[in-house]
Design a protein around this motif. Structure first.
Motif, mmCIF file in Angstrom:
data_model
loop_
_atom_site.group_PDB
_atom_site.id
_atom_site.type_symbol
_atom_site.label_atom_id
_atom_site.label_comp_id
_atom_site.label_asym_id
_atom_site.label_seq_id
_atom_site.Cartn_x
_atom_site.Cartn_y
_atom_site.Cartn_z
ATOM 1 N N SER A 1 41.793 36.141 37.352
ATOM 2 C CA SER A 1 42.441 37.026 36.904
ATOM 3 C C SER A 1 43.562 36.785 35.808
ATOM 4 N N ASP B 1 37.733 45.855 46.410
ATOM 5 C CA ASP B 1 39.173 46.308 46.018
ATOM 6 C C ASP B 1 39.685 45.210 45.179
ATOM 7 N N GLU C 1 40.900 45.172 41.440
ATOM 8 C CA GLU C 1 42.266 44.876 41.094
ATOM 9 C C GLU C 1 42.461 43.774 39.965
ATOM 10 N N GLN D 1 37.094 47.597 37.489
ATOM 11 C CA GLN D 1 36.188 47.911 38.514
ATOM 12 C C GLN D 1 34.749 47.832 38.068
#
Length: 756
Positions: free
Chosen positions: A118, A405, A409, A413
């Motif tokens: 991320s 989830d 995050e 999505q």
């Protein structure tokens, strides 16, 4: 038919031990056969003939192992730490190595190589590709996957496991069944008043579903069996098994109370109540088997599995049940739990009698209020969206939901539902795929288009397109349509074949196919209802009324499902963790199941009204008498079925939960609003017109004599109209002498006097 059932019931009652032994042999033999091997179930809802599913097959051929199942292991660093430095990175790298060493693993994507980290460097995920489909995964494979996750957790990271390989197939836990059986026992005790009488329907139902499920598991060795099929068969088999036995037992006990000898009473109960059970059960079987007309393999298996279980329940009700009743004799009323006897409908002011007088006092007002209320409940159905619930709909207690989830995050999505674009070209497939990737990347709704992966044969390339929205989002469905529209131009420009596939696209294709099949299936069910109910009631008006009531049930039930599972109304109190599209095969499944169950209650109530009318009562009084006689047992049957279905609503699996909720609401609406409120009001309003039938049609239709109303000669002691209904209330019976023939209906004994 009644004569045949009379003789069958008499034979089984006279040879109880042989009948019981025969069924025990069948149960034991099937149990031994199942124990000798294993049955694999699958959650693969495939649909050959659609773009996505056909492309998946070609993908598997071009990229060996690519059509196997997969899992995502998601790593998250605690607050204040990053995943790509120091000890945390070492833990992830060790986990990736451990995953690659697992059984049946084809490949593992290292997040530090593929860039699956991320932007804030706190979350990363490794994709694990297996060599086999999910139903072929060995237990050791899942154990190895979970062991790697546990070691990483022990090292201080947050680790969740998602993907198809991480989710076990739907299991038939004991909680749902125990709840349904417990409530059923309470209702039976209240209705029948003795422990032996109450326990008998449960015993025979359990034998029936045992044989039915064992048979399904045996068949599952040679055909692909959906994991939902045994659960659905258990759900329906338990409900109808108890209900069918209840009708027969109630009829038998009422006749015993009227002084009829045990064996004769059993014979009559099977000939009358058993006839109604056979017709009602076959209606359910035909409706469920009708799911095969849709042409979708997993729906065909589910429908036939449930239909087979219902068929076993019918056979149990007309063979094993009379055998057990014969063995019990007068002991059917042993171990009383209620001292006060039940009220006699023909004499006492029962709740059923008061209710039918209330709803028929002003039938037009009753119909207007009932239809208006159901119409309001049905309104949400206009915004119905179909899909296949995934991890996003699961409980937050499950690791796959938490993995979903975390990915959303850290990466958006769309990372939970990537689209696979398959590019096939005879020449320069690499250049074609790269050009396609550039074109697709600028389509609104695309977050990224990953550079292509070329197959060893050099004619096929794989593109991964990441949407900006989740797999269940309507915007993702629209994106798939836009990509396919763009692909048409690209195919012409590059002389290639471009297909959109992957799990997300496959679910979209399946949902659209099922949605388009709905009108056709409704027409088939309506046509089936016209034939069956006209044969049963010999009235076109009553048949049309029953069909309209069924359509009201479907509309209102569908509206309630949309309101809870799609709109989120009462989602929290009802334990629905995530709202979204409705399970794509639920509407068709609901129509098939509820049609059969709705016709059960229609038959059990209205056939008694017809019987009273045939024996000289005017139309209004026939409605009152028929409803009063059947109301108590039909209410008990509906409550039992509701309890069984409601128990499955408590399941964690979102698929089972939505099916359980829909069937619970559907049975409540159909039994208490449609059949026990609107039907008596409509029958009162129709009056004598309800029982008219064109003469040409009357001559054409065969006389089925479902409930033994047509006099016929018997070699043994026969039976005439006993003033009883299939639900089980007896007035004074009229016996016929052995061998005596009755030439016509007017020669039979007059109907018993009734309180008007």
């Amino acid at each position: 038919m009644s004569g045949l059932l009379y003789r069958l019931g008499r034979a089984c009652a006279g040879h109880g031990w042989r009948v019981v032994a025969l069924w025990l042999v069948v149960l034991t033999a099937m149990g031994a056969a199942v124990a000798s091997g294993s049955t694999r179930t699958t959650d693969d809802f495939s649909l050959p003939g659609t773009e996505a599913f056909d492309a998946l097959d070609r993908l598997g051929a071009a990229f060996p192992g690519a059509d196997g199942t997969s899992a995502q292991v998601v790593f998250a660093a605690p607050a204040g730490r990053t995943i790509n430095t120091g000890q945390d990175r070492q833990v992830v790298e060790a986990a990736v190595a451990g995953l690659a060493a697992g059984p049946q693993v084809a490949s593992v994507d290292d997040p530090f190589v593929t860039g699956a980290v991320s932007a804030d460097e706190r979350i990363a995920y490794a994709s694990v590709q297996y060599t086999v489909a999910v139903d072929a995964l060995k237990p050791a494979t899942r154990d190895a996957l979970n062991a790697v996750a546990d070691r990483a957790r022990a090292a201080g990271l947050i680790v969740e496991v998602g993907g198809e390989a991480a989710v076990a197939a739907a299991e038939m836990g004991l909680t749902s069944e125990i709840i349904g059986i417990a409530v059923a026992l309470i209702v039976l005790l209240v209705t029948l008043g003795t422990l032996v009488a109450a326990g008998l329907p449960l015993l025979t139902a359990l034998v029936g579903i045992g044989i039915g499920l064992l048979g399904i598991l045996l068949v599952g060795r040679v055909v692909e069996l959906s994991s939902t099929a045994p659960v659905l068969a258990l759900m329906i088999g338990l409900a109808v098994g108890v209900d069918y036995a209840l009708f027969v037992v109630s009829r038998h006990r009422s006749q015993l109370a009227a002084g009829i000898p045990v064996r004769e009473s059993i014979s009559r109960a099977i000939a009358t109540a058993g006839g109604a059970v056979v017709f009602a059960g076959l209606t359910v079987v035909v409706a469920l088997a009708g799911l095969s007309l849709i042409g979708i393999p997993f729906l065909t298996v589910m429908g036939l599995a449930a239909a087979a279980t219902v068929l076993v329940a019918v056979l149990i009700a007309v063979t094993l049940l009379p055998g057990l009743l014969g063995l019990l004799g007068d002991r059917i009323d042993a171990i009383k739990v209620r001292r006060r006897p039940l009220p006699v409908p023909s004499r006492d002011r029962t709740a059923g009698r008061r209710w039918v007088r209330l709803v028929t006092a002003r039938p037009i007002l009753t119909l207007l209020l009932g239809i208006s209320a159901l119409g309001m409940v049905a309104l949400p159905l206009t915004s119905l969206r179909l899909g296949l619930p995934g991890s996003e709909s699961a409980s937050t207690d499950r690791s796959d939901r938490r993995a979903y989830d975390l990915i959303a995050e850290g990466f958006g999505q769309g990372a939970n539902g990537p689209l696979i674009v398959l590019v096939e070209a005879d020449h320069n497939v690499t250049g074609t795929a790269e050009a396609a990737a550039r074109d697709l990347a600028v389509i609104p709704g695309v977050a990224a288009a990953v550079p292509p992966l070329v197959a060893p044969d050099g004619t096929t390339a794989l593109l991964t397109v990441i949407p900006t929205t989740g797999p269940a989002d309507e915007a993702t469905t629209n994106l798939v349509e836009r990509i396919r529209d763009r692909a048409v131009g690209l195919e012409q420009r590059y002389n290639a074949t471009i297909s959109v596939t992957g799990t997300t696209a496959a679910n979209i294709d399946l949902s659209e196919t099922l949605y388009s099949a709905l009108p056709v299936f409704v027409l088939v069910i309506v046509a089936l209802a016209l034939i069956l109910l006209t044969l049963a009631f010999r009235s076109v008006v009553v048949t049309v009324k029953a069909i309209l009531g069924f359509l009201l049930t479907i509309a209102a039930t569908g509206g309630a499902v949309v309101a809870v599972f799609q709109w989120g109304w009462l989602a929290g109190p009802l334990g629905v963790d995530q709202v979204g599209p409705i399970l794509n095969f639920l509407p068709i499944l609901l129509i098939g199941i509820l049609f059969g169950l709705a016709m059960d209650y229609e038959l059990f109530l209205v056939s008694r009204m017809r019987e009273e009318h045939l024996h000289g009562n005017d139309a209004r009084h026939s409605v009152h008498l028929g409803f009063t006689h059947g109301a108590r047992v039909v209410t008990a049957a509906a409550l039992i079925m509701t309890a069984v279905f409601a128990g499955f609503f408590l399941a964690d699996d979102p698929v089972i939960k939505s099916i359980g909720f829909a069937l619970t609401v559907g049975v409540l609406i159909d039994s208490f609003v449609i059949r026990m409120t609107l039907v008596p009001a409509a029958m009162t309003l129709l009056a004598e017109r309800a029982w008219t039938l064109p003469r040409w049609l009357d001559r054409t239709l065969p006389h089925l004599d479902i409930e033994g109303n047509t006099p016929q000669p018997e070699r043994a002691v026969g039976f005439a109209h006993a003033g009883t209904d299939q639900a089980g209330t007896a007035a004074s019976p009229t016996l016929t002498e052995p061998g005596r023939k009755r030439a016509s209906a007017h020669q039979s004994a007059p109907p018993p006097k009734s309180d008007r």
